[in-house]
Design a protein around this motif. Structure first.
Motif, PDB file in Angstrom:
ATOM      1  N   GLN A   1      -7.057  -0.213  -3.187  1.00 31.27           N
ATOM      2  CA  GLN A   1      -6.137  -1.325  -2.905  1.00 31.27           C
ATOM      3  C   GLN A   1      -6.327  -1.838  -1.489  1.00 31.27           C
ATOM      4  OE1 GLN A   1      -2.454   0.777  -3.730  1.00 31.27           O
ATOM      5  NE2 GLN A   1      -2.036  -0.573  -5.471  1.00 31.27           N
ATOM      6  N   LEU A   2      -6.452  -0.932  -0.544  1.00 32.58           N
ATOM      7  CA  LEU A   2      -6.606  -1.312   0.854  1.00 32.58           C
ATOM      8  C   LEU A   2      -7.915  -2.076   1.067  1.00 32.58           C
ATOM      9  CD1 LEU A   2      -5.265  -1.153   3.631  1.00 32.58           C
ATOM     10  CD2 LEU A   2      -6.381   1.051   3.982  1.00 32.58           C
TER      11      LEU A   2
ATOM     12  N   ALA B   1      -3.859  -9.556   5.592  1.00 34.26           N
ATOM     13  CA  ALA B   1      -2.703  -8.836   5.059  1.00 34.26           C
ATOM     14  C   ALA B   1      -2.272  -7.667   5.950  1.00 34.26           C
ATOM     15  CB  ALA B   1      -2.997  -8.342   3.650  1.00 34.26           C
ATOM     16  N   VAL B   2      -3.240  -7.045   6.600  1.00 36.34           N
ATOM     17  CA  VAL B   2      -2.973  -5.879   7.452  1.00 36.34           C
ATOM     18  C   VAL B   2      -3.859  -5.995   8.689  1.00 36.34           C
ATOM     19  CG1 VAL B   2      -3.081  -3.357   7.568  1.00 36.34           C
ATOM     20  CG2 VAL B   2      -2.442  -4.441   5.433  1.00 36.34           C
ATOM     21  N   SER B   3      -3.320  -5.652   9.837  1.00 34.75           N
ATOM     22  CA  SER B   3      -4.110  -5.745  11.069  1.00 34.75           C
ATOM     23  C   SER B   3      -5.321  -4.814  10.990  1.00 34.75           C
ATOM     24  CB  SER B   3      -3.248  -5.387  12.278  1.00 34.75           C
ATOM     25  OG  SER B   3      -2.967  -4.004  12.286  1.00 34.75           O
TER      26      SER B   3
ATOM     27  N   ILE C   1       0.854  -1.190   0.000  1.00 28.95           N
ATOM     28  CA  ILE C   1       0.000   0.000   0.000  1.00 28.95           C
ATOM     29  C   ILE C   1       0.894   1.246   0.000  1.00 28.95           C
ATOM     30  CG2 ILE C   1      -1.772   1.305   1.247  1.00 28.95           C
ATOM     31  CD1 ILE C   1      -2.819  -1.319   0.008  1.00 28.95           C
ATOM     32  N   ILE C   2       1.957   1.205   0.789  1.00 29.40           N
ATOM     33  CA  ILE C   2       2.964   2.266   0.789  1.00 29.40           C
ATOM     34  C   ILE C   2       4.173   1.726   0.028  1.00 29.40           C
ATOM     35  CG2 ILE C   2       4.536   3.643   2.200  1.00 29.40           C
ATOM     36  CD1 ILE C   2       2.406   3.698   4.377  1.00 29.40           C
ATOM     37  N   GLU C   3       4.676   2.512  -0.888  1.00 31.59           N
ATOM     38  CA  GLU C   3       5.789   2.098  -1.740  1.00 31.59           C
ATOM     39  C   GLU C   3       7.025   1.746  -0.907  1.00 31.59           C
ATOM     40  OE1 GLU C   3       3.910   4.787  -2.046  1.00 31.59           O
ATOM     41  OE2 GLU C   3       3.108   4.825  -4.085  1.00 31.59           O
ATOM     42  N   SER C   4       7.724   0.725  -1.336  1.00 31.28           N
ATOM     43  CA  SER C   4       8.872   0.201  -0.580  1.00 31.28           C
ATOM     44  C   SER C   4      10.025   1.191  -0.481  1.00 31.28           C
ATOM     45  CB  SER C   4       9.363  -1.109  -1.200  1.00 31.28           C
ATOM     46  OG  SER C   4       9.795  -0.879  -2.528  1.00 31.28           O
ATOM     47  N   TRP C   5      10.141   2.117  -1.407  1.00 27.28           N
ATOM     48  CA  TRP C   5      11.263   3.067  -1.400  1.00 27.28           C
ATOM     49  C   TRP C   5      11.017   4.295  -0.530  1.00 27.28           C
ATOM     50  CZ3 TRP C   5       8.259   2.104  -5.740  1.00 27.28           C
ATOM     51  CH2 TRP C   5       7.413   3.126  -6.128  1.00 27.28           C
ATOM     52  N   LEU C   6       9.816   4.427  -0.003  1.00 26.17           N
ATOM     53  CA  LEU C   6       9.533   5.580   0.850  1.00 26.17           C
ATOM     54  C   LEU C   6      10.062   5.351   2.257  1.00 26.17           C
ATOM     55  CD1 LEU C   6       5.919   6.430  -0.341  1.00 26.17           C
ATOM     56  CD2 LEU C   6       8.063   7.543  -0.978  1.00 26.17           C
TER      57      LEU C   6
END
Length: 99
Positions: A63-64, A71-73, A39-44
């Motif tokens: 997406q969320l 996948a997410v709590s 959901i949040i880009e890996s490079w951030l």
């Protein structure tokens, strides 16, 4: 804390006298969880600064919603969804700033 602010897509962040409305934030653990779920880009960077336009905010909201429950709590999902919904309803993007 990674703080999120509403920002209009047309707003120039280097404008003098610019004041942004803080709408909330997330802790490091939530940031990592959202990165692992793509959901949040890996490079951030949690301690950095980044900006998403309104169109990207809406895409992240979708997406969320489509992520499997595991996948997410639930707490992370709910907290982040509130931030995305506020920006989408205001027709704004988000500026994130770590401290």
């Amino acid at each position: 804390m990674l703080d999120f602010y509403l920002v209009s897509d047309s707003q120039n962040l280097s404008s003098k006298g610019l004041t942004l409305e803080r709408i909330g934030g997330i802790e490091y653990e939530a940031f990592v969880e959202l990165q692992a779920a793509a959901i949040i880009e890996s490079w951030l960077d949690y301690y950095g600064k980044f900006r998403w336009g309104n169109e990207l905010v809406i895409r992240k909201q979708q997406q969320l919603r489509q992520l499997p429950a595991a996948a997410v709590s639930p707490g992370t999902r709910a907290a982040f969804m509130v931030l995305l919904q506020q920006a989408a309803q205001a027709h704004c993007g988000l500026l994130a700033e770590g401290d």
